[in-house]
Design an enzyme around this catalytic site. Structure first.
Site, short mmCIF file in Angstrom:
data_model
loop_
_atom_site.label_atom_id
_atom_site.label_comp_id
_atom_site.label_asym_id
_atom_site.label_seq_id
_atom_site.Cartn_x
_atom_site.Cartn_y
_atom_site.Cartn_z
N ASP A 173 -4.78 -7.46 5.62
CA ASP A 173 -6.07 -6.83 5.30
C ASP A 173 -7.09 -7.92 5.00
O ASP A 173 -8.22 -7.93 5.52
CB ASP A 173 -5.86 -5.92 4.07
CG ASP A 173 -6.99 -4.94 3.87
OD1 ASP A 173 -7.95 -4.96 4.66
OD2 ASP A 173 -6.91 -4.15 2.91
N TYR A 202 0.82 -1.21 0.00
CA TYR A 202 0.00 0.00 0.00
C TYR A 202 0.86 1.27 0.00
O TYR A 202 0.37 2.36 -0.28
CB TYR A 202 -0.95 0.04 1.21
CG TYR A 202 -1.99 -1.07 1.19
CD1 TYR A 202 -2.39 -1.65 0.00
CD2 TYR A 202 -2.58 -1.53 2.36
CE1 TYR A 202 -3.33 -2.66 -0.03
CE2 TYR A 202 -3.52 -2.55 2.34
CZ TYR A 202 -3.89 -3.11 1.14
OH TYR A 202 -4.82 -4.11 1.12
N LYS A 246 4.24 -15.27 1.41
CA LYS A 246 4.17 -15.95 0.10
C LYS A 246 5.61 -16.17 -0.36
O LYS A 246 6.01 -15.77 -1.46
CB LYS A 246 3.36 -15.06 -0.86
CG LYS A 246 2.98 -15.70 -2.17
CD LYS A 246 1.95 -16.79 -2.07
CE LYS A 246 1.68 -17.40 -3.43
NZ LYS A 246 0.95 -18.67 -3.36
N ASP A 267 -10.03 -9.69 7.88
CA ASP A 267 -11.46 -9.66 7.57
C ASP A 267 -12.03 -11.08 7.54
O ASP A 267 -13.13 -11.33 8.05
CB ASP A 267 -11.71 -8.98 6.22
CG ASP A 267 -11.92 -7.48 6.36
OD1 ASP A 267 -11.68 -6.97 7.47
OD2 ASP A 267 -12.32 -6.83 5.38
N ASP A 295 -2.12 -18.43 0.71
CA ASP A 295 -3.26 -19.14 0.11
C ASP A 295 -3.68 -20.31 1.00
O ASP A 295 -4.87 -20.52 1.26
CB ASP A 295 -2.95 -19.60 -1.33
CG ASP A 295 -1.52 -20.09 -1.51
OD1 ASP A 295 -0.72 -20.00 -0.54
OD2 ASP A 295 -1.18 -20.57 -2.60
#
Ligand code: NAD
Length: 361
Positions: free
Chosen positions: A250, A143, A194, A254, A226
């Site tokens: 993020d 970001y 990752k 959630d 994943d």
């Protein structure tokens, strides 16, 4: 001896003022019980700040926050400001306060409360007992990395770029926060990255392994993002504390939060190296139900509990609030968002009143 804390209150917009009023009443009572004196000072943020000053985060709000021990925020945003340019929108105030206070660690608990187990879309046996803390890096990663933007190539085609980048020091400081939290919980930490594809993730993993040497009593594991999402949905009980970067955090926070099925119950904390931390519900300003006495104030109240635990080091006062919330739910009181059959429907104010009675009892 009486402990004294200055707390900046940021009611913001929509349901913000209603739910924050409940949390402040609870803090007043808790303060008397635990010999804590709170000095509350209120400041503007979001849409209400835009209306008053033209700026979603006025300088005096930031100064007020910097001069306090903790910041308790409700929520910002609303239809009225939706069409303003991005830099003038309420959400910009939220990003600016996180940056202005250098809050690099975001803590999002996802706990299945036995009283609300049926609010989850997952089977009872899968989620019973789930108690996860997601620690997300908040000020680095994709970001914020440079270069970023939409550029035109020589051929006249547009190309969008974001850059996922982490410095060693950025990984080290968030990893330390996560290890400290895992140490205070069950001693299990899972770092999510990752690293099979991304170089930045390989650096992340190397640094987390390096920091782990300082915390030999914490059991560290690593998962690719994943796989982590799959595991979170099919076997969430295996997790205790999860450490991850900004983008993966993020999404994971959630997903973890939604295991609980009730947005009106979810608190969060954002911490930097020093005080003040920022404590706020996960939900937004819910303009569709603002000023109708329909909002669930419990995420805000639980954010105040997180403030006591992680911002002011007052764990006993925090536990008293958390236990009182469980008790109110056990007595069957429900706002609309968590209502189920046979339960007693209450509005925001009445939920606050019954909660206060329990805290006082
Ligand atoms: P929202 O979380 O405000 O609302 C989503 C749904 O959940 C709505 O139906 C709402 O009524 C309900 N809801 C949320 N909190 C509730 C509560 N405490 N009690 C009962 N019901 C509740 O998300 P949204 O509708 O996408 O966004 C509304 C505004 O909030 C937007 O302007 C958005 O930018 C802003 N927002 C702010 C924050 C924040 O302040 N941290 C976070 C998310 C969204």
């Amino acid at each position: 001896m009486t402990r004294q804390y200055t707390i900046t209150l940021l009611p913001g917009d929509g349901i913000g003022p209603e739910i924050l009023a409940v949390a402040v009443k609870v803090l007043h009572v808790i303060g008397k019980q635990f010999d804590i004196k709170f000095d509350f000072q209120e400041a503007l943020i979001g849409g209400s700040a835009i209306d008053a000053t033209g700026n979603p985060l006025p300088e005096e709000t930031l100064t007020c926050c910097r001069n306090s021990d903790a910041v308790l925020l409700a929520a910002i945003g609303g239809y009225k400001w939706d069409n303003l340019p991005r830099h003038q929108r309420p959400e910009t105030g939220l990003l600016a306060i996180r940056a202005g206070l250098n809050l690099f660690a975001n803590l999002r608990p996802a706990t299945i409360l036995p009283q609300l187990i049926d609010a989850s879309s997952l089977k009872r046996e899968v989620i019973r007992g789930v108690d996860i803390m997601v620690v997300r890096e908040l000020t680095g990663g994709i970001y914020f990395g440079q270069p970023k933007g939409i550029f035109e190539t020589e051929m006249g085609e547009k190309r969008g770029i974001n850059t996922m980048a982490y410095m060693e020091s950025e990984v080290d400081r968030i990893a330390k926060v996560a290890f400290e939290i895992a140490q205070k919980r069950s001693g299990k930490l899972c770092s999510v990255d990752k690293a099979n594809v991304l170089d930045v993730s390989q650096l992340w993993r190397d640094r987390v392994n390096h920091i782990a040497c300082q915390y030999p009593e914490v059991e560290l594991s690593h998962l690719y993002v994943d796989n982590a999402v799959m595991q979170l949905v099919c076997a969430p009980k295996q997790f205790d504390t999860i450490l991850t970067g900004n983008l993966f955090g993020d999404i994971l926070s959630d997903a973890a939060a939604m295991l609980t099925g009730s947005i009106g119950m979810l608190p969060s904390a954002s911490l930097g190296s020093e005080k003040p931390g920022l404590f706020e519900p996960v939900h937004g300003s819910a303009p569709d139900i603002a000023k109708q006495d329909k909002a669930n104030p419990l995420a805000q109240v639980l954010s105040a509990a997180m403030m006591l635990r992680y911002g002011l080091d007052e764990p006993k006062a925090a536990s008293k609030i958390e236990q009182s919330v469980l008790e109110v739910l056990a007595q069957g009181y429900r706002t609309g968002d968590i209502m189920s059959s046979q339960m007693r429907s209450v509005g925001c104010q009445e939920m606050g009143d019954v909660l206060l009675k329990v805290v006082e009892s």
